[in-house]
Design a protein around this motif. Structure first.
Motif, PDB file in Angstrom:
ATOM      1  N   THR A 257       0.714  -1.108   0.045  1.00  0.00           N
ATOM      2  CA  THR A 257       0.131   0.094   0.189  1.00  0.00           C
ATOM      3  C   THR A 257       0.973   1.214   0.095  1.00  0.00           C
ATOM      4  O   THR A 257       1.862   1.272   0.952  1.00  0.00           O
ATOM      5  CB  THR A 257      -0.896   0.076   1.316  1.00  0.00           C
ATOM      6  OG1 THR A 257      -1.487  -1.126   1.235  1.00  0.00           O
ATOM      7  CG2 THR A 257      -1.802   1.073   1.028  1.00  0.00           C
ATOM      8  N   LEU A 270      -2.236   5.716  -0.314  1.00  0.00           N
ATOM      9  CA  LEU A 270      -2.885   4.423   0.363  1.00  0.00           C
ATOM     10  C   LEU A 270      -3.553   3.618  -0.722  1.00  0.00           C
ATOM     11  O   LEU A 270      -4.645   2.984  -0.490  1.00  0.00           O
ATOM     12  CB  LEU A 270      -4.256   5.030   1.158  1.00  0.00           C
ATOM     13  CG  LEU A 270      -3.660   5.891   2.448  1.00  0.00           C
ATOM     14  CD1 LEU A 270      -4.635   6.501   3.250  1.00  0.00           C
ATOM     15  CD2 LEU A 270      -2.710   4.933   3.364  1.00  0.00           C
ATOM     16  N   GLN A 271      -3.002   3.907  -1.650  1.00  0.00           N
ATOM     17  CA  GLN A 271      -3.569   2.834  -2.936  1.00  0.00           C
ATOM     18  C   GLN A 271      -2.626   1.620  -3.111  1.00  0.00           C
ATOM     19  O   GLN A 271      -1.452   1.517  -2.626  1.00  0.00           O
ATOM     20  CB  GLN A 271      -3.193   3.618  -4.415  1.00  0.00           C
ATOM     21  CG  GLN A 271      -3.926   2.799  -5.470  1.00  0.00           C
ATOM     22  CD  GLN A 271      -3.736   3.607  -6.757  1.00  0.00           C
ATOM     23  OE1 GLN A 271      -4.055   4.844  -6.904  1.00  0.00           O
ATOM     24  NE2 GLN A 271      -3.476   3.163  -7.871  1.00  0.00           N
ATOM     25  N   LYS A 272      -3.249   0.430  -3.114  1.00  0.00           N
ATOM     26  CA  LYS A 272      -2.859  -0.876  -3.041  1.00  0.00           C
ATOM     27  C   LYS A 272      -2.290  -1.165  -4.432  1.00  0.00           C
ATOM     28  O   LYS A 272      -2.986  -0.949  -5.677  1.00  0.00           O
ATOM     29  CB  LYS A 272      -3.723  -2.173  -2.754  1.00  0.00           C
ATOM     30  CG  LYS A 272      -4.243  -1.896  -1.372  1.00  0.00           C
ATOM     31  CD  LYS A 272      -5.221  -2.969  -1.036  1.00  0.00           C
ATOM     32  CE  LYS A 272      -5.767  -2.936   0.400  1.00  0.00           C
ATOM     33  NZ  LYS A 272      -6.842  -3.875   0.622  1.00  0.00           N
ATOM     34  N   THR A 350      -3.907  -9.044  -2.871  1.00  0.00           N
ATOM     35  CA  THR A 350      -4.561  -7.892  -3.221  1.00  0.00           C
ATOM     36  C   THR A 350      -5.535  -7.476  -2.088  1.00  0.00           C
ATOM     37  O   THR A 350      -6.265  -6.575  -2.154  1.00  0.00           O
ATOM     38  CB  THR A 350      -5.379  -8.039  -4.528  1.00  0.00           C
ATOM     39  OG1 THR A 350      -6.253  -9.101  -4.537  1.00  0.00           O
ATOM     40  CG2 THR A 350      -4.451  -8.135  -5.750  1.00  0.00           C
ATOM     41  N   THR A 354      -4.094  -3.942   6.184  1.00  0.00           N
ATOM     42  CA  THR A 354      -3.807  -2.715   6.746  1.00  0.00           C
ATOM     43  C   THR A 354      -2.727  -2.333   5.693  1.00  0.00           C
ATOM     44  O   THR A 354      -2.169  -2.654   5.092  1.00  0.00           O
ATOM     45  CB  THR A 354      -3.062  -3.098   8.140  1.00  0.00           C
ATOM     46  OG1 THR A 354      -1.934  -3.467   8.166  1.00  0.00           O
ATOM     47  CG2 THR A 354      -4.145  -3.459   9.052  1.00  0.00           C
ATOM     48  N   MET A 355      -2.534  -0.706   5.993  1.00  0.00           N
ATOM     49  CA  MET A 355      -1.569  -0.029   5.092  1.00  0.00           C
ATOM     50  C   MET A 355      -0.150  -0.813   5.297  1.00  0.00           C
ATOM     51  O   MET A 355       0.583  -0.909   3.978  1.00  0.00           O
ATOM     52  CB  MET A 355      -1.414   1.259   5.609  1.00  0.00           C
ATOM     53  CG  MET A 355      -0.518   1.996   4.601  1.00  0.00           C
ATOM     54  SD  MET A 355      -0.085   3.766   5.275  1.00  0.00           S
ATOM     55  CE  MET A 355       1.305   3.146   5.967  1.00  0.00           C
ATOM     56  N   THR A 358       1.916  -6.808   4.238  1.00  0.00           N
ATOM     57  CA  THR A 358       2.694  -6.849   2.714  1.00  0.00           C
ATOM     58  C   THR A 358       2.719  -8.244   2.516  1.00  0.00           C
ATOM     59  O   THR A 358       2.820  -8.994   3.375  1.00  0.00           O
ATOM     60  CB  THR A 358       3.939  -5.823   2.713  1.00  0.00           C
ATOM     61  OG1 THR A 358       4.339  -5.928   1.155  1.00  0.00           O
ATOM     62  CG2 THR A 358       5.091  -6.561   3.668  1.00  0.00           C
TER      63      THR A 358
END
Length: 468
Positions: A257, A270-272, A350, A354-355, A358
């Motif tokens: 993110t 904040l875009q995945k 995808t 949470t931000m 990963t």
């Protein structure tokens, strides 16, 4: 309190005072100033309260602390950088040997070596070696401790180019469970040296490491970002490219993110997205040539790859992952990434909960394959990829959600894996997972453990049971 109890308390206090007097560093107890700060480790999910913290300043302090723990039958934990995901650098009620005061670093530019004490972080090593235009392979975050990363194997930006960190380790100074001091290398205590190259902290406290250095100063690297809808094609492209790419180039794939930081254009905050973080040690003109097929695949939405100092690349994500966040890790090795595996990665990757959460896939082919499975304790020399799924967030309220995501993700992929994970990126998951991490090397490790630590004093780790 009875007379016997009074005598026992008095004897205990005398013993503690004697230990404190033998230390050049500080002995902390729960009532002491500085204790609360000293308890904290990198993973905020870990909250343990040791009875004693020995903040060691030198080898003599380590010897005194080990002898005290053994003689008084205390649980013993060893903390270097404190980055251990499952908090294996601390314990409840026992004694913690805290090496964070042991920061000595000595570069020998003519021999191209660096001697590093056990409390150093990789950022501190990079600071010392970069002045001479030299570096040794490490990890991906510069605040990581040298000890933990090295003893677990050491996967990083230079793995394809120069091998794992343990492939560049020349010797270690250690204090053993009986309080004795040894230097282990290919010539001295070769079995012990074999074991510490991937076998974790099972065999003693490493007070210093001697690494081979290489002429690396500037690298051509940094992150590229693509939209999620390209994830399937991007992983397939990256898989095929990295399996046959020249060893001078490395790049790990991740679902991320974009943080709301000034470095990134606001429309991406904040875009995945999908990311590949590159590192090439080739000369600039040659590196730019190597990157032509990468940029020709699909133009990245964001391209930060440039010629940068090695320490800058190493510390690029430090600010995103400060100490104290909640962490939950799951890991596996993979020999290949089939189309089915890639579909599962896209399904779960995808859905980052949470931000900070990963998933990374690290390539471990190239130079990392030069050693055989039995040359070091690190056994997965036949694997091409190391997967780590990480739930991370500042707020404990999100722990349950991100832990479930990580477990579901791992469970879906595990049947396609090589069967074991990287011990530096696992939680405390029990003996079977430790055995799976070492495969055929486990039997030899258990025998070496019995030779050097037959009573398992060093058991607060990814533990190898002594084979007595």
């Amino acid at each position: 309190m009875t007379e016997q109890q009074t005598t026992s308390v008095s004897q205990e206090e005398t013993a503690l005072q004697e230990l404190a007097a033998r230390l050049r560093g500080t002995l902390l107890r729960p009532s002491d100033a500085g204790y609360e700060q000293a308890c904290r480790v990198y993973n905020g999910m870990i909250e343990k309260r040791p009875a004693l913290i020995a903040r060691c300043m030198d080898v003599a302090d380590v010897i005194a602390a080990i002898n005290f723990a053994r003689e008084h039958k205390l649980t013993l934990a060893v903390r270097g950088g404190g980055h251990s995901g499952p908090g294996l650098g601390t314990c409840d009620d026992g004694l913690v040997i805290d090496l964070s005061g042991m920061k000595g670093i000595r570069v020998d530019p003519s021999a191209r070596t660096v001697r590093v004490e056990g409390g150093c972080t990789w950022g501190e090593v990079d600071h010392a070696t970069h002045a001479f235009g030299l570096a040794t392979p490490s990890g991906f975050i510069s605040t990581t401790g040298v000890g933990g990363l090295t003893l677990g194997g050491g996967i990083g930006y230079l793995s394809r180019t120069l091998g794992l960190t343990i492939d560049n380790l020349l010797s270690v100074d250690m204090v053993l469970a009986d309080g004795s001091f040894v230097t282990a290398s290919a010539k001295d205590h070769p079995n012990l040296f074999w074991a510490v190259r991937g076998g974790g902290g099972n065999f003693g406290v490493v007070t210093s490491f001697l690494f081979q250095l290489h002429p690396i100063s500037m690298v051509y690297g940094g992150p590229m970002f693509w939209p999620l809808e390209l994830a399937t094609d991007l992983i397939k492209f990256w898989r095929d490219f990295i399996l046959s790419a020249p060893e001078q180039i490395n790049g790990w794939f991740g679902f991320v993110t974009v943080p709301p930081a000034p470095l990134f254009p606001e429309q991406f905050h904040l875009q995945k997205m999908c990311a590949i973080v590159w590192c090439s040690s080739a000369p600039l003109e040659q590196a730019e040539e190597l990157f032509k097929p990468i940029r020709a695949f699909r133009s990245p939405a964001l391209d930060f790859v440039a010629s940068i100092p090695w320490p800058v690349l190493q510390s690029l994500f430090d600010a995103v992952y400060p100490p104290g966040l909640q962490w939950y890790w799951k890991a596996d090795f993979f020999t290949d990434l089939s189309d089915r595996v890639i579909d599962l990665h896209v399904k779960y990757g995808t859905q980052l909960p949470t931000m900070h959460s990963t998933m990374h896939l690290y390539p471990i082919n190239g130079a990392a394959h030069r050693a055989s499975m039995s040359d070091t304790a690190f056994s997965f020399r036949d694997a091409n990829f190391a997967e780590v799924i990480v739930g991370v967030d500042p707020d404990p309220v999100n722990n349950e959600r991100m832990i479930q995501w990580a477990r579901d993700y791992w469970m879906a992929l595990h049947p396609y894996s090589a069967g074991g994970g990287y011990i530096n990126m696992m939680m405390d998951e029990g003996a079977e997972n430790v055995k799976a991490a070492y495969r055929d090397n486990y039997v030899r490790l258990a025998q070496i453990k019995a030779t050097y630590d037959s009573n398992n004093l060093f058991h607060v780790n990814q533990n190898i049971t002594p084979n007595k």
